[in-house]
Design a protein around this motif. Sequence first.
Motif, mmCIF file in Angstrom:
data_model
loop_
_atom_site.group_PDB
_atom_site.id
_atom_site.type_symbol
_atom_site.label_atom_id
_atom_site.label_comp_id
_atom_site.label_asym_id
_atom_site.label_seq_id
_atom_site.Cartn_x
_atom_site.Cartn_y
_atom_site.Cartn_z
ATOM 1 N N VAL A 97 0.849 -1.195 0.000
ATOM 2 C CA VAL A 97 0.000 0.000 0.000
ATOM 3 C C VAL A 97 0.881 1.241 0.000
ATOM 4 O O VAL A 97 1.771 1.381 0.844
ATOM 5 N N ILE A 98 0.637 2.120 -0.961
ATOM 6 C CA ILE A 98 1.235 3.448 -0.956
ATOM 7 C C ILE A 98 0.066 4.387 -0.705
ATOM 8 O O ILE A 98 -0.774 4.620 -1.586
ATOM 9 N N ASP A 99 -0.029 4.868 0.550
ATOM 10 C CA ASP A 99 -1.183 5.652 0.994
ATOM 11 C C ASP A 99 -1.543 6.768 0.015
ATOM 12 O O ASP A 99 -0.675 7.500 -0.449
ATOM 13 N N GLY A 100 -2.833 6.841 -0.292
ATOM 14 C CA GLY A 100 -3.341 7.873 -1.168
ATOM 15 C C GLY A 100 -2.990 7.699 -2.626
ATOM 16 O O GLY A 100 -3.322 8.538 -3.460
ATOM 17 N N LYS A 103 -2.719 0.400 -4.186
ATOM 18 C CA LYS A 103 -2.476 -0.883 -3.529
ATOM 19 C C LYS A 103 -2.097 -1.849 -4.646
ATOM 20 O O LYS A 103 -2.757 -1.874 -5.686
ATOM 21 N N LEU A 121 -5.981 4.308 -5.526
ATOM 22 C CA LEU A 121 -6.487 4.961 -4.324
ATOM 23 C C LEU A 121 -6.643 6.463 -4.482
ATOM 24 O O LEU A 121 -7.104 7.126 -3.569
ATOM 25 N N THR A 122 -6.258 6.997 -5.632
ATOM 26 C CA THR A 122 -6.339 8.447 -5.830
ATOM 27 C C THR A 122 -7.775 8.918 -6.011
ATOM 28 O O THR A 122 -8.061 10.090 -5.792
ATOM 29 N N ASN A 124 -10.423 7.468 -4.398
ATOM 30 C CA ASN A 124 -11.235 7.105 -3.231
ATOM 31 C C ASN A 124 -11.292 8.246 -2.233
ATOM 32 O O ASN A 124 -10.348 8.980 -2.066
#
Length: 125
Positions: A97-100, A103, A121-122, A124
């Motif tokens: 996971v690379i936050d923000g 995944k 995740l950009t 969400n």
Amino acid sequence: MPVAELRNTITLAVSVTDRHKSAEWYDKMLGFKLLYHADSVGWSELSTMTDGVTLGLGEQAEPSPGNSVPVFGVGDIDAARGALEAEGVRFDGETMVIDGMVKTASFYDPDGNALMLAEDLTQNG
């Protein structure tokens, strides 16, 4: 009906020694346009001429020539991974996971070819 629900996106991940230099080469030679450089994680991404297909450049000190990993976009990586694992598909380690950002989870086909799932995740939240 497939086990994992893929989106209509694919990223072809290629290992390179210098992402910035490679991005310029792919632009000049093939017309691929830079989408972004994520310098903190050693990743760059370019658009191609094909809708839904991007080229990802992963920086490595000693990349393996011919090393390309198809990265399939999914809406829910945990569900997709769980469904594939339930069918006996072998994964390489935990989901990263690379936050923000993203995944990712690497897995293998029956012949040992590396493939990857990625959840964006950009978009969400």
